[in-house]
Design a protein around this motif. Structure first.
Motif, PDB file in Angstrom:
ATOM      1  N   GLY A 162     -23.715 -49.949 -33.730  1.00  0.00           N
ATOM      2  CA  GLY A 162     -22.520 -49.280 -34.228  1.00  0.00           C
ATOM      3  C   GLY A 162     -22.868 -48.041 -35.018  1.00  0.00           C
ATOM      4  N   SER A 163     -22.139 -47.806 -36.076  1.00  0.00           N
ATOM      5  CA  SER A 163     -22.221 -46.568 -36.843  1.00  0.00           C
ATOM      6  C   SER A 163     -22.878 -46.800 -38.206  1.00  0.00           C
ATOM      7  N   TYR A 164     -24.026 -46.154 -38.406  1.00  0.00           N
ATOM      8  CA  TYR A 164     -24.702 -46.229 -39.697  1.00  0.00           C
ATOM      9  C   TYR A 164     -23.781 -45.702 -40.810  1.00  0.00           C
ATOM     10  N   SER A 165     -23.139 -44.551 -40.570  1.00  0.00           N
ATOM     11  CA  SER A 165     -22.260 -43.992 -41.605  1.00  0.00           C
ATOM     12  C   SER A 165     -21.044 -44.884 -41.834  1.00  0.00           C
ATOM     13  N   GLY A 166     -20.594 -45.585 -40.783  1.00  0.00           N
ATOM     14  CA  GLY A 166     -19.494 -46.532 -40.954  1.00  0.00           C
ATOM     15  C   GLY A 166     -19.890 -47.695 -41.834  1.00  0.00           C
ATOM     16  N   ILE A 167     -21.099 -48.188 -41.647  1.00  0.00           N
ATOM     17  CA  ILE A 167     -21.602 -49.275 -42.491  1.00  0.00           C
ATOM     18  C   ILE A 167     -21.765 -48.782 -43.924  1.00  0.00           C
ATOM     19  N   MET A 168     -22.148 -47.528 -44.077  1.00  0.00           N
ATOM     20  CA  MET A 168     -22.294 -46.926 -45.395  1.00  0.00           C
ATOM     21  C   MET A 168     -20.946 -46.761 -46.106  1.00  0.00           C
ATOM     22  N   GLY A 169     -19.864 -46.637 -45.334  1.00  0.00           N
ATOM     23  CA  GLY A 169     -18.542 -46.564 -45.962  1.00  0.00           C
ATOM     24  C   GLY A 169     -17.626 -45.470 -45.465  1.00  0.00           C
ATOM     25  N   LEU A 170     -18.119 -44.577 -44.571  1.00  0.00           N
ATOM     26  CA  LEU A 170     -17.251 -43.531 -44.027  1.00  0.00           C
ATOM     27  C   LEU A 170     -17.768 -43.146 -42.643  1.00  0.00           C
ATOM     28  N   PRO A 171     -17.171 -43.690 -41.588  1.00  0.00           N
ATOM     29  CA  PRO A 171     -17.649 -43.378 -40.242  1.00  0.00           C
ATOM     30  C   PRO A 171     -17.380 -41.910 -39.913  1.00  0.00           C
ATOM     31  N   LEU A 172     -18.440 -41.147 -39.744  1.00  0.00           N
ATOM     32  CA  LEU A 172     -18.287 -39.703 -39.589  1.00  0.00           C
ATOM     33  C   LEU A 172     -17.635 -39.301 -38.279  1.00  0.00           C
ATOM     34  N   TYR A 173     -17.913 -40.007 -37.208  1.00  0.00           N
ATOM     35  CA  TYR A 173     -17.251 -39.671 -35.935  1.00  0.00           C
ATOM     36  C   TYR A 173     -15.731 -39.784 -36.092  1.00  0.00           C
ATOM     37  N   GLU A 174     -15.274 -40.920 -36.578  1.00  0.00           N
ATOM     38  CA  GLU A 174     -13.839 -41.141 -36.740  1.00  0.00           C
ATOM     39  C   GLU A 174     -13.246 -40.187 -37.770  1.00  0.00           C
ATOM     40  N   THR A 175     -13.993 -39.907 -38.827  1.00  0.00           N
ATOM     41  CA  THR A 175     -13.517 -38.965 -39.848  1.00  0.00           C
ATOM     42  C   THR A 175     -13.309 -37.587 -39.231  1.00  0.00           C
ATOM     43  N   GLY A 176     -14.264 -37.138 -38.430  1.00  0.00           N
ATOM     44  CA  GLY A 176     -14.125 -35.849 -37.749  1.00  0.00           C
ATOM     45  C   GLY A 176     -12.914 -35.817 -36.834  1.00  0.00           C
ATOM     46  N   GLN A 177     -12.669 -36.924 -36.130  1.00  0.00           N
ATOM     47  CA  GLN A 177     -11.500 -37.001 -35.253  1.00  0.00           C
ATOM     48  C   GLN A 177     -10.208 -36.857 -36.067  1.00  0.00           C
ATOM     49  N   LEU A 178     -10.153 -37.498 -37.218  1.00  0.00           N
ATOM     50  CA  LEU A 178      -8.958 -37.411 -38.054  1.00  0.00           C
ATOM     51  C   LEU A 178      -8.796 -36.022 -38.654  1.00  0.00           C
TER      52      LEU A 178
END
Length: 187
Positions: A162-178
């Motif tokens: 999955g997403s390292y940044s998501g596990i860290m607390g803010l998934p960057l791919y999804e954040t960029g999409q938003l």
């Protein structure tokens, strides 16, 4: 410029990493799961509540919020209350695969956007003594599931899907999409 409805230093670091100018607002939300609430509904409810609380404080600005939920054996693992609770959580995660769900929401111009990131993390065997030494570092005290993927907690991780940044607390791919919904913002 956006508002980050979170005091998490990790979320601030991740936004800075992708060049997003932001100000922080503390969004005070009761993060207690409702009785019988499924994890996916919980993370969505808390994420949107944080974003809505941020909007009340900065109604003219785009507001970004996130929430991370660690789930093991169907149980939502929040932040540890004390050493015993942290040790109990780490022992539950020991030698198993658990889920990490991070919801991210953007409220802007009366529109509500939400995305969910789902990752799986497999831990190696963790002894009780190791869990207690880890607690003594102070690192797990304010982390969902009682560990930090970006810190010493990484020593327990055998595999991530999955997403390292998501596990860290803010998934960057999804954040960029938003953030693509905010006029003038681009990668």
């Amino acid at each position: 410029m956006i508002i980050l409805a979170s005091q998490s230093p990790r979320r601030r670091e991740l936004l800075a990493q992708i060049g997003v100018a932001h100000e922080v607002i503390a969004a005070e939300v009761d993060e207690t799961p409702l009785a019988g609430e499924p994890a996916l509904e919980y993370v969505r409810r808390i994420t949107l509540a944080k974003a809505q609380a941020g909007c009340k404080l900065a109604p003219a600005m785009p507001v970004l919020a996130a929430d991370t939920c660690v789930v093991a054996e169907g149980a939502i693992l929040g932040k540890p209350e004390d050493e015993e609770h942290a040790v109990q959580m780490l022992q539950l995660l020991s030698a198993t695969t658990h889920q990490v769900y991070t919801g991210v929401a953007l409220l802007h111009d009366g529109h509500e956007h939400y995305q969910l990131n789902s990752s799986q993390v497999r831990f190696r065997v963790i002894s009780e003594a190791e869990a207690r030494r880890y607690w003594a570092t102070g690192e797990p005290a304010d982390k969902a599931g009682g560990y930090a993927v970006q810190g010493r907690g990484a020593l327990f991780i055998e595999h991530i899907s999955g997403s390292y940044s998501g596990i860290m607390g803010l998934p960057l791919y999804e954040t960029g999409q938003l953030l693509a919904n905010v006029p003038g913002w681009s990668v």
